[in-house]
Design an enzyme around this catalytic site. Structure first.
Site, short mmCIF file in Angstrom:
data_model
loop_
_atom_site.label_atom_id
_atom_site.label_comp_id
_atom_site.label_asym_id
_atom_site.label_seq_id
_atom_site.Cartn_x
_atom_site.Cartn_y
_atom_site.Cartn_z
N HIS A 1 2.41 3.63 6.20
CA HIS A 1 1.20 4.06 5.49
C HIS A 1 -0.05 3.64 6.26
O HIS A 1 -0.71 2.66 5.91
CB HIS A 1 1.19 3.50 4.07
CG HIS A 1 2.16 4.19 3.16
ND1 HIS A 1 2.69 3.60 2.04
CD2 HIS A 1 2.70 5.43 3.21
CE1 HIS A 1 3.51 4.47 1.44
NE2 HIS A 1 3.54 5.57 2.15
N HIS B 1 10.06 3.24 4.82
CA HIS B 1 10.19 2.87 3.41
C HIS B 1 11.59 3.12 2.86
O HIS B 1 11.92 2.66 1.77
CB HIS B 1 9.19 3.68 2.56
CG HIS B 1 7.81 3.65 3.13
ND1 HIS B 1 7.30 4.69 3.90
CD2 HIS B 1 6.84 2.72 3.08
CE1 HIS B 1 6.07 4.37 4.28
NE2 HIS B 1 5.76 3.20 3.80
N GLU C 1 9.38 3.45 -1.33
CA GLU C 1 10.46 2.46 -1.23
C GLU C 1 11.26 2.41 -2.54
O GLU C 1 12.49 2.27 -2.52
CB GLU C 1 9.88 1.07 -0.93
CG GLU C 1 10.97 0.04 -0.68
CD GLU C 1 10.45 -1.38 -0.55
OE1 GLU C 1 11.15 -2.30 -1.01
OE2 GLU C 1 9.35 -1.58 0.02
#
Length: 319
Positions: free
Chosen positions: A51, A84, A136
């Site tokens: 991210h 993730h 995640e």
């Protein structure tokens, strides 16, 4: 822009260490870079590899194409799964289509995936501490059958739990949570369900804990803490919360240009850190901007040393 007098005002800058890239992020970015080297561009990546807008844009320049779903990947090109983690159905679907795929899931997230499988195999229902809709969490829920895992985000969620068999429970946590908040939720779970089984070690990853500890340290004396990270980066958002809880003002910024001059008025001590997916070049960018307008007295505040390195997937080392 920040305007300064002819004579620059002096400010103290406390830079947190550890900060920035963790081993899992470092590995994920390398996997994309090496895949492009090995297969040639384009290489598709399902979801942002990490991210951070800057990282994603740099990889796009090399030939990475980012998509949200596997359906958007054409036949015959390689695809990388983000750090993730992904639900089990995603690699299965890639295999069915004959796609070459590389899994850049952080090994510490993969460890949580394996624990989830072990606990459900043992007949336990899993209480998962995490944030709804985070990639995640979606990836971890996708390791087990529907209905085998329940998400809790708050202490109220724990109080509202009504499991079928309170004696057959386990808990796991997202790796990027606030250490303090998670301890409170885990304590509440263990109080309500004394026989609940927890992970052998801490699920919250070493890098998340370390960055939070370093921010706590600088926040004790700083009036303002700048956290470099993306608005969708869980670990970066937690750093802001940790700093605020200590009593410092804290701001999440993606780049130096996001700094509002008004934040710095009357401030004599600033803290600076970066989330686990923010590259060091962005830290330098902020330091340079501040140095243009202030006489900076910089100090690094190191709370621990990190030397974790994760191995690359087989077949990529040679690239």
């Amino acid at each position: 822009m920040i305007h300064s007098d002819k004579q620059k005002r002096q400010i103290d800058l406390l830079v947190a260490a550890p900060r920035g890239f963790c081993a899992g992020v470092d590995r994920a970015i390398k996997i994309v870079e090496l895949a492009i080297k090995k297969y040639g561009a384009p290489v598709y990546v399902r979801h942002e590899i990490v991210h951070n807008r800057y990282v994603v844009d740099e990889l796009k320049k090399l030939g990475a194409i980012f998509v949200e779903e596997l359906d958007e990947v054409p036949d015959g090109v390689p695809v990388v799964f983000s750090a993730h983690g992904v639900p089990k159905a995603v690699p299965h679907k890639a295999e069915e289509r004959g796609l070459d795929y590389l899994d850049a899931t952080c090994p510490l997230v993969s460890k949580v995936h394996r624990q989830a499988e072990r606990q459900t195999d043992a007949g336990r229902h899993i209480i998962f501490v995490g944030h709804a809709n985070h990639p995640e969490v979606i990836g971890t829920f996708g390791q087990v059958e529907d209905g085998q895992m329940t998400l809790v985000e708050t202490l109220d969620d724990v109080a509202a739990l009504n499991p079928e068999d309170p004696e057959a429970l386990a808990f796991l946590t997202q790796t990027t949570l606030s250490v303090d908040d998670t301890h409170a939720i885990v304590d509440a779970l263990q109080t309500r369900f004394p026989n609940i089984i927890g992970p052998k070690g801490e699920d919250i990853c070493y890098a998340t804990s370390n960055r939070q500890d370093a921010v706590k340290k600088i926040s004790e004396t700083c009036e303002l803490v700048l956290v470099i990270g993306a608005p969708n980066s869980s670990n970066s958002l937690r750093l802001v919360e940790v700093a605020e809880r200590i009593g410092s003002k804290a701001k999440l910024i993606q780049r130096a240009e996001d700094i509002d001059p008004a934040w710095l008025e009357g401030i004599s001590k600033i803290g600076l850190t970066a989330g686990a997916s923010a590259p060091e070049i962005l830290v330098k960018e902020v330091k340079n901007l501040l140095a243009e307008h202030f006489d900076i007295n910089e100090e690094t505040v190191q709370t621990t040393a990190e030397n974790m390195i994760f191995k690359l997937p087989r077949g990529l080392e040679t690239a």
